[in-house]
Design a protein around this motif. Structure first.
Motif: not given
Length: 296
Positions: A236-250
């Motif tokens: 649950d946490k990984r799906i939310q963190r990596f698929i749903d939310e993602g991230s922005t770097q540089n």
């Protein structure tokens, strides 16, 4: 190039992944799928409608708990290519590639790949933390890859069927790393990719690039998001963190994108993107072929 095609091209440049729906007529897909399974049955005694045959010959199945695949599919794909059974699909893909990426810019290689895989023993799907890699080096000063990977869906593939997962935007992170970490004199690596990079430069010694195996570790060290990606965590946490939310770097947006689709769809992705395979927890094989295009 139309406005829609330009938008698709820019989206691909940004993400490294582009899904194009209904590219291939379903009749052509069914025909190719039929021929593929005829050859799989002939060589391995495996029938798609008989799960008991999928792993009856353990010597021909490889893989771990996440998914199983068949050894020896290369000869089947070579035979299908030589027989012309895949020509109609190839002819349907080429004009779409021309429209999005530029006419006469990319041409298919002769070899097709089977990405057919069967269910493993895992029972819960999770964003994978293992085996993240890229399949092509990053060349300093070259924003385009040497090749494009085109996934061809022979049937509906959902996330739980062991979809390949790609970190969108990771090719741009690799480009940034290459400016700092890349080195010259990679003639051996360049020669290893001769089938897709010949003619793109005059002297291999003038090419400065970052090898594939030198991308992930620097990202893990500098980016907490990647550090979490390669460590275990609850689904649950990984799906939310990596698929749903993602991230922005540089300034670069990055997300884990499972490559899913329906029969007749294709997905184009940049082989410099980090990617891996996920667990097939379904009761169905993942039916995908891959055709690679090289720059002209």
């Amino acid at each position: 190039m139309t406005t829609t095609e330009l938008s698709r091209f820019e989206d691909f440049q940004k993400k490294g992944v582009l899904k194009l729906s209904n590219v291939i007529d379903i009749e052509k897909v069914v025909d190719a799928r039929t021929h593929l399974w005829q050859e799989v049955n002939r060589k391995f005694g495996i029938r798609i409608d008989e799960p008991s045959t999928w792993f009856s010959n353990v010597n021909n199945s490889v893989g771990g708990a996440r998914a199983k695949r068949l050894n020896g599919m290369g000869s089947i794909m070579r035979d299908l290519k030589a027989s012309g059974k895949l020509d109609e699909i190839e002819h349907a893909i080429q004009p779409v590639i021309d429209h999005v990426f530029g006419a006469h810019t990319w041409r298919p290689l002769d070899l097709w790949y089977s990405l057919l895989s069967f269910p493993g023993s895992e029972t819960v799907w999770n964003v994978p933390h293992q085996s993240w890699h890229s399949d092509e080096p990053c060349v300093v000063g070259d924003v385009e890859p040497w090749s494009l990977f085109v996934f061809v869906f022979l049937d509906t593939v959902t996330v739980d069927m062991g979809a390949t997962t790609v970190v969108s935007g990771s090719h741009r992170r690799a480009e940034s790393l290459a400016k700092v970490l890349a080195t010259p004199n990679n003639e051996a690596l360049i020669n290893a990719f001769e089938s897709v990079n010949s003619g793109l430069f005059e002297n291999p010694n003038d090419v400065t690039l970052l090898p594939m195996d030198q991308v992930l570790e620097p990202l893990i060290q500098e980016d907490p998001w990647f550090h979490e990606l390669v460590n275990k965590g609850s689904p649950d946490k990984r799906i939310q963190r990596f698929i749903d939310e993602g991230s922005t770097q540089n300034g670069i947006e990055q997300k884990v994108v499972p490559l899913t689709g329906a029969a007749g769809d294709i997905i184009v992705f940049d082989p410099r993107c980090l990617h891996t395979f996920s667990a097939n927890i379904s009761n169905l094989p993942r039916q995908i072929l891959r055709l690679d295009f090289r720059r002209q």
